[in-house]
Design a protein around this motif. Structure first.
Motif, PDB file in Angstrom:
ATOM      1  N   LEU A  41       0.864  -1.169   0.000  1.00 52.84           N
ATOM      2  CA  LEU A  41       0.000   0.000   0.000  1.00 52.84           C
ATOM      3  C   LEU A  41       0.898   1.215   0.000  1.00 52.84           C
ATOM      4  CD1 LEU A  41      -2.659  -0.877   2.758  1.00 52.84           C
ATOM      5  CD2 LEU A  41      -2.989  -0.900   0.291  1.00 52.84           C
ATOM      6  N   GLN A  42       0.344   2.347  -0.325  1.00 53.26           N
ATOM      7  CA  GLN A  42       1.092   3.595  -0.238  1.00 53.26           C
ATOM      8  C   GLN A  42       0.398   4.506   0.756  1.00 53.26           C
ATOM      9  OE1 GLN A  42       1.361   5.057  -4.272  1.00 53.26           O
ATOM     10  NE2 GLN A  42       3.222   3.878  -4.620  1.00 53.26           N
ATOM     11  N   ALA A  43       1.189   5.337   1.419  1.00 50.63           N
ATOM     12  CA  ALA A  43       0.646   6.332   2.341  1.00 50.63           C
ATOM     13  C   ALA A  43       1.240   7.680   1.967  1.00 50.63           C
ATOM     14  CB  ALA A  43       0.977   5.970   3.783  1.00 50.63           C
ATOM     15  N   ARG A  44       0.394   8.707   1.894  1.00 50.42           N
ATOM     16  CA  ARG A  44       0.826  10.047   1.484  1.00 50.42           C
ATOM     17  C   ARG A  44       0.937  10.938   2.718  1.00 50.42           C
ATOM     18  NH1 ARG A  44      -3.384  13.330  -1.776  1.00 50.42           N
ATOM     19  NH2 ARG A  44      -4.077  13.683   0.343  1.00 50.42           N
ATOM     20  N   PHE A  45       2.161  11.411   2.977  1.00 57.51           N
ATOM     21  CA  PHE A  45       2.427  12.263   4.138  1.00 57.51           C
ATOM     22  C   PHE A  45       2.895  13.635   3.676  1.00 57.51           C
ATOM     23  CE2 PHE A  45       3.190   7.966   5.699  1.00 57.51           C
ATOM     24  CZ  PHE A  45       2.490   7.974   6.894  1.00 57.51           C
ATOM     25  N   SER A  46       2.563  14.670   4.457  1.00 57.65           N
ATOM     26  CA  SER A  46       3.129  15.991   4.186  1.00 57.65           C
ATOM     27  C   SER A  46       4.585  16.018   4.634  1.00 57.65           C
ATOM     28  CB  SER A  46       2.323  17.091   4.875  1.00 57.65           C
ATOM     29  OG  SER A  46       2.311  16.875   6.268  1.00 57.65           O
ATOM     30  N   SER A  47       4.942  15.189   5.626  1.00 57.39           N
ATOM     31  CA  SER A  47       6.325  15.036   6.064  1.00 57.39           C
ATOM     32  C   SER A  47       6.505  13.626   6.626  1.00 57.39           C
ATOM     33  CB  SER A  47       6.686  16.060   7.136  1.00 57.39           C
ATOM     34  OG  SER A  47       7.970  15.778   7.661  1.00 57.39           O
ATOM     35  N   ASP A  92     -10.563   1.498   3.887  1.00 57.14           N
ATOM     36  CA  ASP A  92     -10.097   2.734   3.240  1.00 57.14           C
ATOM     37  C   ASP A  92     -10.058   3.938   4.174  1.00 57.14           C
ATOM     38  OD1 ASP A  92     -12.807   3.140   3.485  1.00 57.14           O
ATOM     39  OD2 ASP A  92     -13.115   3.759   1.400  1.00 57.14           O
ATOM     40  N   ASP A  93     -10.593   3.823   5.390  1.00 52.45           N
ATOM     41  CA  ASP A  93     -10.504   4.938   6.337  1.00 52.45           C
ATOM     42  C   ASP A  93      -9.416   4.702   7.393  1.00 52.45           C
ATOM     43  OD1 ASP A  93     -11.918   2.898   7.528  1.00 52.45           O
ATOM     44  OD2 ASP A  93     -13.384   4.206   8.502  1.00 52.45           O
ATOM     45  N   THR A  94      -8.453   3.862   7.069  1.00 49.78           N
ATOM     46  CA  THR A  94      -7.314   3.617   7.948  1.00 49.78           C
ATOM     47  C   THR A  94      -6.465   4.883   8.045  1.00 49.78           C
ATOM     48  OG1 THR A  94      -7.258   1.275   7.400  1.00 49.78           O
ATOM     49  CG2 THR A  94      -5.207   2.239   8.200  1.00 49.78           C
ATOM     50  N   ILE A  95      -5.956   5.154   9.233  1.00 46.55           N
ATOM     51  CA  ILE A  95      -5.098   6.328   9.454  1.00 46.55           C
ATOM     52  C   ILE A  95      -3.674   5.853   9.659  1.00 46.55           C
ATOM     53  CG2 ILE A  95      -4.618   8.305  10.947  1.00 46.55           C
ATOM     54  CD1 ILE A  95      -7.610   8.250  11.716  1.00 46.55           C
ATOM     55  N   ALA A  96      -2.732   6.433   8.905  1.00 47.21           N
ATOM     56  CA  ALA A  96      -1.302   6.129   9.048  1.00 47.21           C
ATOM     57  C   ALA A  96      -0.633   7.322   9.727  1.00 47.21           C
ATOM     58  CB  ALA A  96      -0.675   5.873   7.690  1.00 47.21           C
ATOM     59  N   ILE A 104      13.755   9.949  22.005  1.00 48.23           N
ATOM     60  CA  ILE A 104      14.622  10.271  20.858  1.00 48.23           C
ATOM     61  C   ILE A 104      14.843   9.040  19.992  1.00 48.23           C
ATOM     62  CG2 ILE A 104      15.823  12.194  21.940  1.00 48.23           C
ATOM     63  CD1 ILE A 104      18.067  10.234  22.652  1.00 48.23           C
ATOM     64  N   GLY A 105      13.893   8.128  19.985  1.00 46.96           N
ATOM     65  CA  GLY A 105      14.040   6.872  19.254  1.00 46.96           C
ATOM     66  C   GLY A 105      13.794   7.022  17.764  1.00 46.96           C
ATOM     67  N   ASP A 106      13.876   5.907  17.078  1.00 50.20           N
ATOM     68  CA  ASP A 106      13.652   5.915  15.639  1.00 50.20           C
ATOM     69  C   ASP A 106      12.167   6.063  15.347  1.00 50.20           C
ATOM     70  OD1 ASP A 106      13.043   3.419  16.657  1.00 50.20           O
ATOM     71  OD2 ASP A 106      13.663   2.346  14.859  1.00 50.20           O
ATOM     72  N   ARG A 107      11.868   6.446  14.132  1.00 52.01           N
ATOM     73  CA  ARG A 107      10.480   6.682  13.734  1.00 52.01           C
ATOM     74  C   ARG A 107       9.924   5.456  13.021  1.00 52.01           C
ATOM     75  NH1 ARG A 107       9.991  12.977  12.581  1.00 52.01           N
ATOM     76  NH2 ARG A 107      10.618  13.610  14.663  1.00 52.01           N
ATOM     77  N   PHE A 108       8.638   5.259  13.174  1.00 50.67           N
ATOM     78  CA  PHE A 108       7.939   4.153  12.534  1.00 50.67           C
ATOM     79  C   PHE A 108       6.547   4.626  12.144  1.00 50.67           C
ATOM     80  CE2 PHE A 108       6.907   3.925  17.005  1.00 50.67           C
ATOM     81  CZ  PHE A 108       5.579   3.560  17.042  1.00 50.67           C
ATOM     82  N   ILE A 109       5.838   3.801  11.394  1.00 48.97           N
ATOM     83  CA  ILE A 109       4.477   4.141  10.969  1.00 48.97           C
ATOM     84  C   ILE A 109       3.498   3.290  11.768  1.00 48.97           C
ATOM     85  CG2 ILE A 109       2.823   4.091   9.069  1.00 48.97           C
ATOM     86  CD1 ILE A 109       5.087   4.815   7.204  1.00 48.97           C
ATOM     87  N   ASN A 110       2.554   3.959  12.405  1.00 50.95           N
ATOM     88  CA  ASN A 110       1.500   3.294  13.162  1.00 50.95           C
ATOM     89  C   ASN A 110       0.213   3.372  12.348  1.00 50.95           C
ATOM     90  OD1 ASN A 110       0.491   2.055  15.654  1.00 50.95           O
ATOM     91  ND2 ASN A 110      -0.746   3.920  15.761  1.00 50.95           N
ATOM     92  N   LEU A 111      -0.429   2.229  12.152  1.00 51.38           N
ATOM     93  CA  LEU A 111      -1.692   2.186  11.423  1.00 51.38           C
ATOM     94  C   LEU A 111      -2.842   2.042  12.415  1.00 51.38           C
ATOM     95  CD1 LEU A 111      -0.781  -0.229   8.486  1.00 51.38           C
ATOM     96  CD2 LEU A 111      -0.847   2.266   8.457  1.00 51.38           C
ATOM     97  N   ASP A 124      -3.289   0.598  -3.426  1.00 52.35           N
ATOM     98  CA  ASP A 124      -4.080   1.777  -3.054  1.00 52.35           C
ATOM     99  C   ASP A 124      -3.271   2.698  -2.151  1.00 52.35           C
ATOM    100  OD1 ASP A 124      -6.226   0.956  -4.524  1.00 52.35           O
ATOM    101  OD2 ASP A 124      -7.462   0.340  -2.811  1.00 52.35           O
ATOM    102  N   THR A 125      -3.770   3.928  -1.986  1.00 47.70           N
ATOM    103  CA  THR A 125      -3.074   4.932  -1.181  1.00 47.70           C
ATOM    104  C   THR A 125      -3.905   5.300   0.043  1.00 47.70           C
ATOM    105  OG1 THR A 125      -2.020   5.853  -3.151  1.00 47.70           O
ATOM    106  CG2 THR A 125      -2.074   7.253  -1.203  1.00 47.70           C
ATOM    107  N   ILE A 126      -3.235   5.317   1.190  1.00 44.31           N
ATOM    108  CA  ILE A 126      -3.854   5.800   2.424  1.00 44.31           C
ATOM    109  C   ILE A 126      -3.657   7.313   2.446  1.00 44.31           C
ATOM    110  CG2 ILE A 126      -3.771   5.736   4.939  1.00 44.31           C
ATOM    111  CD1 ILE A 126      -2.588   2.902   4.698  1.00 44.31           C
ATOM    112  N   VAL A 127      -4.752   8.057   2.452  1.00 43.22           N
ATOM    113  CA  VAL A 127      -4.652   9.518   2.413  1.00 43.22           C
ATOM    114  C   VAL A 127      -4.883  10.152   3.777  1.00 43.22           C
ATOM    115  CG1 VAL A 127      -5.184   9.741  -0.030  1.00 43.22           C
ATOM    116  CG2 VAL A 127      -7.040   9.704   1.621  1.00 43.22           C
ATOM    117  N   ASP A 128      -5.470   9.403   4.710  1.00 41.41           N
ATOM    118  CA  ASP A 128      -5.657   9.904   6.071  1.00 41.41           C
ATOM    119  C   ASP A 128      -4.367   9.635   6.845  1.00 41.41           C
ATOM    120  OD1 ASP A 128      -8.279  10.602   5.503  1.00 41.41           O
ATOM    121  OD2 ASP A 128      -9.053   8.655   6.130  1.00 41.41           O
ATOM    122  N   THR A 129      -3.507  10.639   6.920  1.00 42.49           N
ATOM    123  CA  THR A 129      -2.204  10.451   7.554  1.00 42.49           C
ATOM    124  C   THR A 129      -1.925  11.573   8.538  1.00 42.49           C
ATOM    125  OG1 THR A 129      -1.052  11.641   5.784  1.00 42.49           O
ATOM    126  CG2 THR A 129      -1.226   9.251   5.559  1.00 42.49           C
TER     127      THR A 129
END
Length: 152
Positions: A41-47, A92-96, A104-111, A124-129
């Motif tokens: 899947l893809q997730a679209r982030f502003s950062s 389709d309403d999943t939030i990433a 100060i740990g490493d970053r990860f993606i929480n769904l 598909d792309t997750i847009v709720d991020t």
């Protein structure tokens, strides 16, 4: 005859050691020789600052996948490609969200799975991020007086 038996036992011991080191290297490195049943899947982030290829993906604190790559699209959004197991179905309403492990740990993606009943298809792309909180910019705004004070 005993000398030959000792050499044979030493040879077996060395072979077992080499196989053990090879196994550990593969496990730690996360290499896979056989394809796993997964989809992307893809997730679209502003950062997506701090999220890299190989970063983990979690749901409710449990690791469920990895980030394959992070790239910039033509509209200046960060697109993270997520690799998830086939048995995991997300709506389709999943939030990433980009989260930080510890202070100060490493970053990860929480769904955060949604409940719409309309499943996401592979690709598909997750847009709720939600991008990560940028502490540096908050501190600089506070230090330079960029935070507005309430008027009386």
């Amino acid at each position: 005859m005993t000398n030959r038996k000792i050499e044979f036992m030493v040879g077996l011991f060395v072979l077992a050691g080499i196989l053990s080191v090879l196994y550990l290297a593969i496990q730690i490195g996360g290499a896979r020789f056989f394809g796993r049943d997964s989809y992307t899947l893809q997730a679209r982030f502003s950062s997506a600052s701090g999220v890299n290829a190989g970063s983990r993906i979690e749901i409710a604190g449990v690791r469920v996948g990895t980030v394959k790559k992070v790239e910039l699209n033509d509209k200046f959004f960060a697109i993270a490609t997520l690799e998830l197991p086939k048995e995991l179905s997300l709506d389709d309403d999943t939030i990433a969200s980009v989260k930080t492990a510890g202070l100060i740990g490493d970053r990860f993606i929480n769904l955060s799975p949604g409940g719409s009943g309309f499943p996401l298809e592979p690709g598909d792309t997750i847009v709720d991020t939600e991008s990560a909180l940028d502490i540096e910019s908050l501190i600089s705004r506070f230090a330079l007086g960029g935070i507005d004070e309430p008027s009386e």
